[in-house]
Design an enzyme around this catalytic site. Structure first.
Site: not given
Length: 380
Positions: A150, A179, A199-201, A237, A323
């Site tokens: 990354n 990545q 990861s979606g974002h 949920t 991060c």
């Protein structure tokens, strides 16, 4: 504005946001409910799972939805370790993994009594397959290696590693593909991968969405207990709208990548060439790397100062991974790549999106040169 921090997060596509809103409004029922609205929600959830599976080249029952890379990595690593510790307690990873991976291994090592081998990297940030082979043992139950780094974009030889690991029947192979997905091809089955995180974002989906591939037959101990959602691997949920948006973002980005990745690579090459012509600049990203990441340093300037200068001129970048960048720590990745401390301290990451082309290079290089000139004078 020129946003060049796409490895930290990407801007969601308008179609993805529209999908999220529509699903939130029209399919608000709990997918676990047995009434008609619940069944409709469940059907949409299964449809999204199938779409993600098809795009990754795996089976629908091998995909569970998560909240992103950190959760996916934690579930894969800790879940595999706890579920398989009766076969052995030896684990392998590398020294340049994402914090969500490294901290998981440190926790398993320090608190739960596992033995962890941390593989070194060479000056390009690559893990040696020979080194991996030497450290594989009959009691090794998990190997976790990221596909694309990354910070510098180094691509690991995942397929070769998978060939080595498959010879050990008790050893699972986890790949952090956060990545690499949509930017660097990876055939999960051919590489003999057992667990794979996305990861979606990172591909124009929403924050708080992700998926984990779990190969059929692989045993994990769930980190969340309660209901039987997500194939009994992740109770709670489901975020139906988020998961549908994830599937759409993955499809749109995969389709776009087929046309745009060549342009992104050409942009990276042009940027690299221009940076090499600037006196004092050190390029940290190896030539063979992911097309969207280019890491460089200006050793006599603090990275944060240069980042703020760029920001004042409408260009947005980052230092280390998002991060850890706010901690202002020195890049451990660059230190492990044998870079000098002054280089590691001043590292800056440019991360492109599929929308970028060579038009960004001129404004970026001009701003960098002006920044170096101005900030160097101030320091004097």
């Amino acid at each position: 504005m020129l946003y060049l921090d796409n490895s930290a997060t990407t801007k969601p596509y308008e179609d993805v946001l529209a999908t999220f809103i529509k699903v939130t409004e029209e399919y608000f029922a709990n997918p676990s409910s047995i009434h008609k609205l619940g069944s409709e929600a469940e059907g949409l959830l299964n449809q999204s799972r199938k779409q993600v599976a098809n795009l990754l080249g795996v089976l629908p029952n091998e995909i569970i939805f998560t909240s992103g890379g950190t959760e996916g990595n934690n579930l894969a690593i800790k879940g595999a370790a706890f579920a398989n510790q009766h076969k052995g307690k030896h684990l392998i990873t590398s020294v340049i993994e994402h914090p969500s991976v490294l901290e998981s291994f440190k926790q398993l090592e320090k608190i739960h009594g596992f033995e962890v081998t941390y593989l070194a990297v060479d000056e390009s940030g690559t893990v040696s397959c020979n080194d991996l082979k030497k450290n594989l043992r009959n009691d090794t139950i998990l190997v976790s290696i990221m596909h694309v780094n990354n910070e510098v974009g180094t691509i690991q030889p995942i397929a070769e590693m998978g060939q080595l690991i498959k010879q050990f029947k008790n050893t699972l192979f986890h790949v952090d593909h956060v990545q690499g997905v949509t930017k660097v091809p990876l055939n999960i089955n051919d590489a003999h991968i057992d667990l794979c995180t996305i990861s979606g974002h990172k591909f124009h989906g929403l924050n708080g969405t992700g998926a984990l591939f779990i190969k059929t037959g692989v045993q994990l101990l769930p980190l969340f207990t309660g209901g039987s959602q997500e194939l009994e691997m992740r109770s709670g949920t489901e975020s139906l709208a988020g998961n549908v948006a994830l599937a759409k973002a993955l499809r749109l980005t995969t389709e776009k990548a087929e046309k745009q990745l060549k342009i992104v690579k050409e942009t990276q090459d042009k940027l690299r060439s221009e940076l090499m012509d600037i006196s004092g600049v050190v390029i940290n990203t190896p030539v063979f790397a992911a097309p969207h990441i280019l890491n460089f340093s200006v050793p006599n300037l603090k990275a944060e100062v240069l980042i703020h200068y760029f920001g004042e001129h409408g260009i947005y970048l980052s230092t280390t991974s998002a991060c850890s960048s706010r901690r202002k720590t020195i890049s451990h990745t660059l230190l492990e790549m044998k870079k000098k401390e002054e280089v590691a301290k001043s590292a800056i990451r440019v991360s492109l999106s599929l929308d970028h082309n060579e038009e960004i290079v001129g404004p970026f290089i001009t701003t960098l040169k002006n920044g170096i000139s101005k900030l160097t004078k101030v320091m004097r």
